[in-house]
Design a protein around this motif. Sequence first.
Motif, PDB file in Angstrom:
ATOM      1  N   LEU A   1      45.802  76.611   9.321  1.00 19.53           N
ATOM      2  CA  LEU A   1      45.076  77.656  10.049  1.00 19.53           C
ATOM      3  C   LEU A   1      43.875  78.143   9.234  1.00 19.53           C
ATOM      4  O   LEU A   1      42.815  78.440   9.789  1.00 19.53           O
ATOM      5  CB  LEU A   1      46.009  78.820  10.365  1.00 19.53           C
ATOM      6  CG  LEU A   1      47.048  78.547  11.469  1.00 19.53           C
ATOM      7  CD1 LEU A   1      48.100  79.662  11.501  1.00 19.53           C
ATOM      8  CD2 LEU A   1      46.369  78.422  12.827  1.00 19.53           C
ATOM      9  N   ALA A   2      44.056  78.218   7.912  1.00 22.67           N
ATOM     10  CA  ALA A   2      42.954  78.645   7.045  1.00 22.67           C
ATOM     11  C   ALA A   2      41.804  77.640   7.111  1.00 22.67           C
ATOM     12  O   ALA A   2      40.625  78.030   7.184  1.00 22.67           O
ATOM     13  CB  ALA A   2      43.442  78.795   5.612  1.00 22.67           C
ATOM     14  N   GLU A   3      42.120  76.356   7.089  1.00 19.43           N
ATOM     15  CA  GLU A   3      41.067  75.342   7.167  1.00 19.43           C
ATOM     16  C   GLU A   3      40.345  75.394   8.509  1.00 19.43           C
ATOM     17  O   GLU A   3      39.127  75.196   8.579  1.00 19.43           O
ATOM     18  CB  GLU A   3      41.657  73.950   6.929  1.00 19.43           C
ATOM     19  CG  GLU A   3      42.064  73.714   5.481  1.00 19.43           C
ATOM     20  CD  GLU A   3      42.235  72.244   5.160  1.00 19.43           C
ATOM     21  OE1 GLU A   3      42.422  71.438   6.101  1.00 19.43           O
ATOM     22  OE2 GLU A   3      42.163  71.892   3.967  1.00 19.43           O
ATOM     23  N   GLN A   4      41.098  75.674   9.575  1.00 19.10           N
ATOM     24  CA  GLN A   4      40.450  75.826  10.881  1.00 19.10           C
ATOM     25  C   GLN A   4      39.491  77.012  10.874  1.00 19.10           C
ATOM     26  O   GLN A   4      38.383  76.931  11.418  1.00 19.10           O
ATOM     27  CB  GLN A   4      41.509  75.993  11.976  1.00 19.10           C
ATOM     28  CG  GLN A   4      42.317  74.738  12.263  1.00 19.10           C
ATOM     29  CD  GLN A   4      43.379  74.949  13.331  1.00 19.10           C
ATOM     30  OE1 GLN A   4      43.596  76.069  13.809  1.00 19.10           O
ATOM     31  NE2 GLN A   4      44.060  73.881  13.716  1.00 19.10           N
TER      32      GLN A   4
ATOM     33  N   GLU B   1      39.377  85.607   8.017  1.00 17.72           N
ATOM     34  CA  GLU B   1      40.591  85.087   8.648  1.00 17.72           C
ATOM     35  C   GLU B   1      41.246  84.046   7.748  1.00 17.72           C
ATOM     36  O   GLU B   1      42.479  84.015   7.603  1.00 17.72           O
ATOM     37  CB  GLU B   1      40.265  84.481  10.011  1.00 17.72           C
ATOM     38  CG  GLU B   1      41.493  83.944  10.741  1.00 17.72           C
ATOM     39  CD  GLU B   1      41.161  83.309  12.075  1.00 17.72           C
ATOM     40  OE1 GLU B   1      41.972  82.487  12.557  1.00 17.72           O
ATOM     41  OE2 GLU B   1      40.087  83.624  12.638  1.00 17.72           O
ATOM     42  N   ALA B   2      40.437  83.197   7.141  1.00 17.24           N
ATOM     43  CA  ALA B   2      40.966  82.169   6.249  1.00 17.24           C
ATOM     44  C   ALA B   2      41.682  82.801   5.062  1.00 17.24           C
ATOM     45  O   ALA B   2      42.773  82.355   4.674  1.00 17.24           O
ATOM     46  CB  ALA B   2      39.837  81.258   5.765  1.00 17.24           C
TER      47      ALA B   2
ATOM     48  N   LEU C   1      45.642  82.328   3.887  1.00 14.78           N
ATOM     49  CA  LEU C   1      46.022  81.827   2.562  1.00 14.78           C
ATOM     50  C   LEU C   1      46.948  82.804   1.846  1.00 14.78           C
ATOM     51  O   LEU C   1      47.866  82.390   1.132  1.00 14.78           O
ATOM     52  CB  LEU C   1      44.774  81.545   1.731  1.00 14.78           C
ATOM     53  CG  LEU C   1      43.887  80.415   2.270  1.00 14.78           C
ATOM     54  CD1 LEU C   1      42.619  80.272   1.440  1.00 14.78           C
ATOM     55  CD2 LEU C   1      44.660  79.096   2.302  1.00 14.78           C
ATOM     56  N   GLU C   2      46.722  84.091   2.051  1.00 13.60           N
ATOM     57  CA  GLU C   2      47.651  85.081   1.486  1.00 13.60           C
ATOM     58  C   GLU C   2      49.023  84.932   2.125  1.00 13.60           C
ATOM     59  O   GLU C   2      50.057  85.032   1.451  1.00 13.60           O
ATOM     60  CB  GLU C   2      47.109  86.492   1.691  1.00 13.60           C
ATOM     61  CG  GLU C   2      45.943  86.853   0.791  1.00 13.60           C
ATOM     62  CD  GLU C   2      46.315  86.798  -0.687  1.00 13.60           C
ATOM     63  OE1 GLU C   2      47.483  87.097  -1.017  1.00 13.60           O
ATOM     64  OE2 GLU C   2      45.445  86.447  -1.512  1.00 13.60           O
TER      65      GLU C   2
ATOM     66  N   GLN D   1      41.600  78.770  -1.705  1.00 14.27           N
ATOM     67  CA  GLN D   1      41.004  80.036  -2.141  1.00 14.27           C
ATOM     68  C   GLN D   1      39.795  79.774  -3.030  1.00 14.27           C
ATOM     69  O   GLN D   1      38.780  80.476  -2.945  1.00 14.27           O
ATOM     70  CB  GLN D   1      42.048  80.880  -2.884  1.00 14.27           C
ATOM     71  CG  GLN D   1      43.054  81.554  -1.971  1.00 14.27           C
ATOM     72  CD  GLN D   1      44.089  82.364  -2.747  1.00 14.27           C
ATOM     73  OE1 GLN D   1      44.494  81.993  -3.851  1.00 14.27           O
ATOM     74  NE2 GLN D   1      44.528  83.479  -2.175  1.00 14.27           N
ATOM     75  N   GLY D   2      39.905  78.760  -3.881  1.00 13.57           N
ATOM     76  CA  GLY D   2      38.776  78.386  -4.719  1.00 13.57           C
ATOM     77  C   GLY D   2      37.600  77.895  -3.887  1.00 13.57           C
ATOM     78  O   GLY D   2      36.441  78.243  -4.156  1.00 13.57           O
ATOM     79  N   GLU D   3      37.895  77.088  -2.853  1.00 16.97           N
ATOM     80  CA  GLU D   3      36.825  76.609  -1.971  1.00 16.97           C
ATOM     81  C   GLU D   3      36.121  77.772  -1.277  1.00 16.97           C
ATOM     82  O   GLU D   3      34.887  77.770  -1.132  1.00 16.97           O
ATOM     83  CB  GLU D   3      37.394  75.641  -0.932  1.00 16.97           C
ATOM     84  CG  GLU D   3      37.786  74.282  -1.487  1.00 16.97           C
ATOM     85  CD  GLU D   3      38.223  73.334  -0.388  1.00 16.97           C
ATOM     86  OE1 GLU D   3      37.696  73.439   0.743  1.00 16.97           O
ATOM     87  OE2 GLU D   3      39.102  72.495  -0.649  1.00 16.97           O
ATOM     88  N   LEU D   4      36.903  78.756  -0.820  1.00 19.18           N
ATOM     89  CA  LEU D   4      36.312  79.927  -0.178  1.00 19.18           C
ATOM     90  C   LEU D   4      35.389  80.676  -1.138  1.00 19.18           C
ATOM     91  O   LEU D   4      34.315  81.143  -0.752  1.00 19.18           O
ATOM     92  CB  LEU D   4      37.414  80.862   0.326  1.00 19.18           C
ATOM     93  CG  LEU D   4      37.999  80.570   1.713  1.00 19.18           C
ATOM     94  CD1 LEU D   4      39.186  81.489   1.976  1.00 19.18           C
ATOM     95  CD2 LEU D   4      36.949  80.747   2.800  1.00 19.18           C
ATOM     96  N   ALA D   5      35.822  80.792  -2.387  1.00 22.25           N
ATOM     97  CA  ALA D   5      35.008  81.489  -3.386  1.00 22.25           C
ATOM     98  C   ALA D   5      33.691  80.747  -3.628  1.00 22.25           C
ATOM     99  O   ALA D   5      32.629  81.369  -3.770  1.00 22.25           O
ATOM    100  CB  ALA D   5      35.788  81.639  -4.687  1.00 22.25           C
TER     101      ALA D   5
END
Length: 391
Positions: free
Chosen positions: A186-189, A198-199, A203-204, A220-224
């Motif tokens: 769901l996070a990747e979507q 939302e992602a 992840l949390e 989480q690293g990718e999001l950062a």
Amino acid sequence: MVDSQYWWLIAFPAFFGLGWLAARIDIKHVLSETRSLPAAYFKGLNYLLNGETNRAVDVYVEVARHHAETVELQFTLGHLFRRRGELERAIRMHQKLLARPELNDAQRQQAQFELAQDFMAAGLYDRAEAILTELQHTDYARQARTELLGVYQQEKAWRKAIEIAQQLRDDSHTYQHEIAQFHCELAEQAMARSQPEEARGELEAALVANRQCARARSLQGELAIQAGNPAEAIEYWLAIESQDPHYLALVARPLLAAYDSTGRADEGTNLLVRLLSQYPDLDVLELIYERMMSKNGMDEAYAFVRERLRNHPTMPGLRRVLETHLLIAPDDQKSDLEIIVKLLNEATREQSMYYCSHCGFKARQYFWHCPACTSWESFAPVRGKRNRNSQ
């Protein structure tokens, strides 16, 4: 009056007689049931026991044609059709069974469950879902939910999958790994839709379900990084070491890029060297070699892989040493070295693959979800390792 201490002399023959009578009744019942079955039924059973499924099907089709009243035989035949890939025949068989008014509740539920499995095998997931949803309120509730979980994963309906997995949780299987992976999906979507908040929430939730979920830390690293914060990404990725250090190999390349972007290139390289020394199976040797070749030159890279080979001898390590030596070897040695390197490449090809520990499926890229058996987290994060216990 007979003395009480001799009562058993009278009782024993009586008990023996009653047991003999009961046994005779049971034997007669069994013989009666056996005689009611056509001889061909046992012929088909013998084929099944010998693994001759096709011949068994042929026999049972003929039996069913003349003994349509045998419900269990119809179930057997439908199951055999499905196993043999004749899904249309399996579906028709189970639909005919459901149309029979004399079926009791248990038989009707079994026919529904078998039909749902036929639909799943045929890729008709909407029809399978409808039947399985209905069966959740019957004696087939757990089997139906287990199959529904498979349907939702095929359809990538991750929220429904989470709900069903939570219902299936028990002491024998907590489903914590699966639920965490569903949240990661769901996070990747959400990331693909450019919805970082939302992602982050998903992840949390993944880490609540499974604190050891390395994929959640990786994302989480990718999001950062997407938010322009490489220092935060480094923190998330380094946290993987406390979960399972071998998963660091999956983020090693972007980790080095993050160190580079913060002006700490040498620190990143030294980190990987230290981690490789601490965890000898960590799959980062090639990356460190590339790094040293580009930044420090061939001599340092060659010295590094030679020392590595002495301390931790492996076939891939030997291949890398010989490939490097080939670059600096005199011309009269190159042809022999090329042959050796070629043979080593062929011998170590299997060690460059990732393996599923459940089904043995192998791939050049890493999968969180096995494409063959659909197991989650079944690939070791070390190439050439067939299961995570071998690390």
